[in-house]
Design a protein around this motif. Structure first.
Motif, PDB file in Angstrom:
ATOM      1  N   SER A   1      -6.167  -6.771  -5.775  1.00 28.27           N
ATOM      2  CA  SER A   1      -7.134  -5.753  -5.331  1.00 28.27           C
ATOM      3  C   SER A   1      -6.427  -4.450  -4.954  1.00 28.27           C
ATOM      4  O   SER A   1      -6.935  -3.352  -5.246  1.00 28.27           O
ATOM      5  CB  SER A   1      -7.947  -6.285  -4.144  1.00 28.27           C
ATOM      6  OG  SER A   1      -7.133  -6.453  -2.994  1.00 28.27           O
ATOM      7  N   ILE A   2      -5.253  -4.549  -4.357  1.00 27.63           N
ATOM      8  CA  ILE A   2      -4.513  -3.333  -3.992  1.00 27.63           C
ATOM      9  C   ILE A   2      -3.956  -2.658  -5.246  1.00 27.63           C
ATOM     10  O   ILE A   2      -3.930  -1.421  -5.341  1.00 27.63           O
ATOM     11  CB  ILE A   2      -3.391  -3.663  -2.986  1.00 27.63           C
ATOM     12  CG1 ILE A   2      -4.017  -4.180  -1.683  1.00 27.63           C
ATOM     13  CG2 ILE A   2      -2.541  -2.419  -2.696  1.00 27.63           C
ATOM     14  CD1 ILE A   2      -3.004  -4.647  -0.656  1.00 27.63           C
TER      15      ILE A   2
ATOM     16  N   LEU B   1       1.381 -11.112   4.240  1.00 25.57           N
ATOM     17  CA  LEU B   1       0.940 -11.110   5.629  1.00 25.57           C
ATOM     18  C   LEU B   1      -0.079  -9.982   5.777  1.00 25.57           C
ATOM     19  O   LEU B   1       0.279  -8.797   5.756  1.00 25.57           O
ATOM     20  CB  LEU B   1       2.139 -10.886   6.557  1.00 25.57           C
ATOM     21  CG  LEU B   1       1.962 -11.196   8.035  1.00 25.57           C
ATOM     22  CD1 LEU B   1       1.614 -12.661   8.260  1.00 25.57           C
ATOM     23  CD2 LEU B   1       3.231 -10.848   8.801  1.00 25.57           C
ATOM     24  N   ALA B   2      -1.342 -10.346   5.882  1.00 27.63           N
ATOM     25  CA  ALA B   2      -2.421  -9.355   5.905  1.00 27.63           C
ATOM     26  C   ALA B   2      -2.409  -8.533   7.184  1.00 27.63           C
ATOM     27  O   ALA B   2      -2.005  -9.012   8.255  1.00 27.63           O
ATOM     28  CB  ALA B   2      -3.768 -10.051   5.743  1.00 27.63           C
ATOM     29  N   ASP B   3      -2.863  -7.283   7.081  1.00 21.85           N
ATOM     30  CA  ASP B   3      -2.914  -6.388   8.236  1.00 21.85           C
ATOM     31  C   ASP B   3      -3.722  -6.970   9.387  1.00 21.85           C
ATOM     32  O   ASP B   3      -3.425  -6.733  10.563  1.00 21.85           O
ATOM     33  CB  ASP B   3      -3.526  -5.047   7.824  1.00 21.85           C
ATOM     34  CG  ASP B   3      -2.477  -4.080   7.306  1.00 21.85           C
ATOM     35  OD1 ASP B   3      -1.274  -4.349   7.500  1.00 21.85           O
ATOM     36  OD2 ASP B   3      -2.859  -3.062   6.703  1.00 21.85           O
TER      37      ASP B   3
ATOM     38  N   ARG C   1       0.805  -1.220   0.000  1.00 19.35           N
ATOM     39  CA  ARG C   1       0.000   0.000   0.000  1.00 19.35           C
ATOM     40  C   ARG C   1       0.843   1.278   0.000  1.00 19.35           C
ATOM     41  O   ARG C   1       0.402   2.319  -0.484  1.00 19.35           O
ATOM     42  CB  ARG C   1      -0.928   0.000   1.214  1.00 19.35           C
ATOM     43  CG  ARG C   1      -1.937  -1.148   1.191  1.00 19.35           C
ATOM     44  CD  ARG C   1      -2.993  -1.014   2.258  1.00 19.35           C
ATOM     45  NE  ARG C   1      -3.962  -2.092   2.192  1.00 19.35           N
ATOM     46  CZ  ARG C   1      -4.993  -2.143   1.347  1.00 19.35           C
ATOM     47  NH1 ARG C   1      -5.184  -1.146   0.493  1.00 19.35           N
ATOM     48  NH2 ARG C   1      -5.823  -3.163   1.361  1.00 19.35           N
ATOM     49  N   LYS C   2       2.051   1.209   0.538  1.00 19.77           N
ATOM     50  CA  LYS C   2       2.914   2.395   0.598  1.00 19.77           C
ATOM     51  C   LYS C   2       3.189   2.894  -0.812  1.00 19.77           C
ATOM     52  O   LYS C   2       3.605   2.135  -1.690  1.00 19.77           O
ATOM     53  CB  LYS C   2       4.220   2.075   1.319  1.00 19.77           C
ATOM     54  CG  LYS C   2       5.165   3.272   1.432  1.00 19.77           C
ATOM     55  CD  LYS C   2       6.398   2.926   2.247  1.00 19.77           C
ATOM     56  CE  LYS C   2       6.046   2.783   3.698  1.00 19.77           C
ATOM     57  NZ  LYS C   2       5.616   4.067   4.322  1.00 19.77           N
ATOM     58  N   VAL C   3       2.978   4.176  -1.035  1.00 17.84           N
ATOM     59  CA  VAL C   3       3.165   4.749  -2.377  1.00 17.84           C
ATOM     60  C   VAL C   3       4.641   5.094  -2.564  1.00 17.84           C
ATOM     61  O   VAL C   3       5.131   6.089  -2.044  1.00 17.84           O
ATOM     62  CB  VAL C   3       2.281   6.001  -2.583  1.00 17.84           C
ATOM     63  CG1 VAL C   3       2.484   6.545  -3.994  1.00 17.84           C
ATOM     64  CG2 VAL C   3       0.819   5.649  -2.338  1.00 17.84           C
TER      65      VAL C   3
ATOM     66  N   MET D   1       3.372   2.029  -8.369  1.00 14.10           N
ATOM     67  CA  MET D   1       2.942   0.944  -7.498  1.00 14.10           C
ATOM     68  C   MET D   1       2.049  -0.058  -8.216  1.00 14.10           C
ATOM     69  O   MET D   1       2.174  -1.272  -8.015  1.00 14.10           O
ATOM     70  CB  MET D   1       2.206   1.518  -6.277  1.00 14.10           C
ATOM     71  CG  MET D   1       3.113   2.197  -5.273  1.00 14.10           C
ATOM     72  SD  MET D   1       4.479   1.139  -4.691  1.00 14.10           S
ATOM     73  CE  MET D   1       3.582  -0.269  -4.027  1.00 14.10           C
ATOM     74  N   ALA D   2       1.151   0.428  -9.050  1.00 14.58           N
ATOM     75  CA  ALA D   2       0.276  -0.487  -9.800  1.00 14.58           C
ATOM     76  C   ALA D   2       1.111  -1.385 -10.705  1.00 14.58           C
ATOM     77  O   ALA D   2       0.885  -2.610 -10.773  1.00 14.58           O
ATOM     78  CB  ALA D   2      -0.738   0.312 -10.615  1.00 14.58           C
ATOM     79  N   GLU D   3       2.084  -0.791 -11.371  1.00 13.00           N
ATOM     80  CA  GLU D   3       2.963  -1.563 -12.241  1.00 13.00           C
ATOM     81  C   GLU D   3       3.764  -2.580 -11.417  1.00 13.00           C
ATOM     82  O   GLU D   3       3.920  -3.743 -11.818  1.00 13.00           O
ATOM     83  CB  GLU D   3       3.918  -0.637 -12.989  1.00 13.00           C
ATOM     84  CG  GLU D   3       4.922  -1.370 -13.874  1.00 13.00           C
ATOM     85  CD  GLU D   3       5.947  -0.433 -14.487  1.00 13.00           C
ATOM     86  OE1 GLU D   3       6.353  -0.686 -15.638  1.00 13.00           O
ATOM     87  OE2 GLU D   3       6.359   0.535 -13.814  1.00 13.00           O
ATOM     88  N   GLN D   4       4.273  -2.146 -10.269  1.00 18.01           N
ATOM     89  CA  GLN D   4       5.053  -3.025  -9.405  1.00 18.01           C
ATOM     90  C   GLN D   4       4.223  -4.212  -8.929  1.00 18.01           C
ATOM     91  O   GLN D   4       4.689  -5.358  -8.942  1.00 18.01           O
ATOM     92  CB  GLN D   4       5.582  -2.247  -8.206  1.00 18.01           C
ATOM     93  CG  GLN D   4       6.246  -3.098  -7.134  1.00 18.01           C
ATOM     94  CD  GLN D   4       7.479  -3.822  -7.616  1.00 18.01           C
ATOM     95  OE1 GLN D   4       8.522  -3.218  -7.824  1.00 18.01           O
ATOM     96  NE2 GLN D   4       7.370  -5.133  -7.795  1.00 18.01           N
ATOM     97  N   LEU D   5       3.013  -3.965  -8.509  1.00 14.39           N
ATOM     98  CA  LEU D   5       2.186  -5.055  -7.980  1.00 14.39           C
ATOM     99  C   LEU D   5       1.762  -6.026  -9.075  1.00 14.39           C
ATOM    100  O   LEU D   5       1.665  -7.235  -8.843  1.00 14.39           O
ATOM    101  CB  LEU D   5       0.969  -4.502  -7.245  1.00 14.39           C
ATOM    102  CG  LEU D   5       1.281  -3.678  -5.983  1.00 14.39           C
ATOM    103  CD1 LEU D   5       0.013  -3.424  -5.182  1.00 14.39           C
ATOM    104  CD2 LEU D   5       2.324  -4.361  -5.112  1.00 14.39           C
TER     105      LEU D   5
END
Length: 284
Positions: free
Chosen positions: A275-276, A205-207, A175-177, A184-188
């Motif tokens: 989703s992120i 590891l979910a929050d 989530r960190k920009v 970030m979208a490309e990275q994920l």
């Protein structure tokens, strides 16, 4: 660079083997020094990997003293010759304060836990550049080379004898920009693609897990062929620390196993990454 030659790690292997042979012989470093008419410091330096270019004659003298013959002797003498070479990473030597590329190239398994960043072996060029610029440690004129070296490091995953990689990533890292939402979208999306690599296991590891055994920080475990000891790498603001102590390695292994068990399964991890990534796309 895939499967690159790593004299530094070979020197480490050689030192570990010589230390083990002395222990098995029941002799102290002082005993060995007296028998070979060396200084005790020379013996301990050879066992602590504090030599630059091991001499074949010195290694032969030690193997003679320990009564080492046959295939293992031949292997250690071959290791001695390989340890005298130059790393395939020498052109990037000024960018690394530790043996990271060599460790990645020589490991049989890498296990990494990351808190707020995507693991280096799984970063895109845009993301890696943004990390380097934000660090304020990498000089601006070195950033392009830093990114190039990081992309080259990923070649170990495609090498026939390259390591298996298990990466557990805390949700905040997704989530960190870093750079921008577009970066970030490309990275994920790239991260999700790398999850299909036959040598990569990717877990998130979910929050909702809350506090967990590794909440204090990131670390990486490098496993090498037995009986060579593993290494724990812990990042700091300026450079990483590399620790060989077996007990320290074992404790971090227990911590890694715990967070791995708490993480989402591979498909659940991919679903969350997707989703992120979509959320970053909407904000781009």
């Amino acid at each position: 660079m895939a499967g690159g030659h790593s004299p530094g790690v070979r020197r480490r292997r050689l030192s570990a083997a010589l230390r083990r042979l002395r222990d098995d012989s029941g002799m102290s470093a002082a005993d060995v020094a007296k028998r070979l008419k060396w200084s005790p410091g020379k013996v301990t330096r050879s066992e602590r990997n504090e030599w630059k270019f091991p001499k074949r004659s010195d290694v032969e003298a030690l193997l003679d003293l320990y009564g080492m013959e046959g295939e293992e002797r031949a292997h250690l003498l071959s290791l001695t010759e390989e340890a005298r070479g130059r790393s395939d990473w020498h052109e990037y030597a000024d960018l690394f304060t530790g043996p990271l590329p060599d460790l990645e190239a020589e490991a049989v398994r890498i296990r990494t836990y990351e808190t707020v960043l995507i693991p280096g072996l799984l970063q895109t060029p845009g993301y890696a550049e943004a990390v380097s610029r934000a660090s304020q440690v990498v000089p601006p004129e070195q950033i392009e080379r830093k990114v190039t070296s990081r992309m080259a490091r990923r070649g170990v995953l495609d090498a026939p004898n390259g390591p298996l990689l298990t990466a557990v990533i805390d949700e905040p890292a997704l989530r960190k920009v870093v750079g921008s939402h577009t970066v970030m979208a490309e990275q994920l999306r790239f991260l999700a693609g790398m999850a299909a690599h036959y040598k990569v296991t990717l877990l998130v590891l979910a929050d909702e897990v809350g506090a967990h055994p590794a909440v204090d920080g990131a670390f990486t475990l490098f496993d090498f062929p037995q009986p060579e000891p593993g290494i724990v790498s812990i990042p700091t603001v300026v450079e990483a620390l590399y620790v060989e102590d077996p007990a320290y390695f074992d404790r971090h292994t227990l911590v890694f196993d715990a967070v791995q068990n708490l993480a989402l399964d591979p498909q659940g991890s991919l679903d969350l990454i997707g989703s992120i990534a979509a959320e970053h796309d909407k904000k781009a």
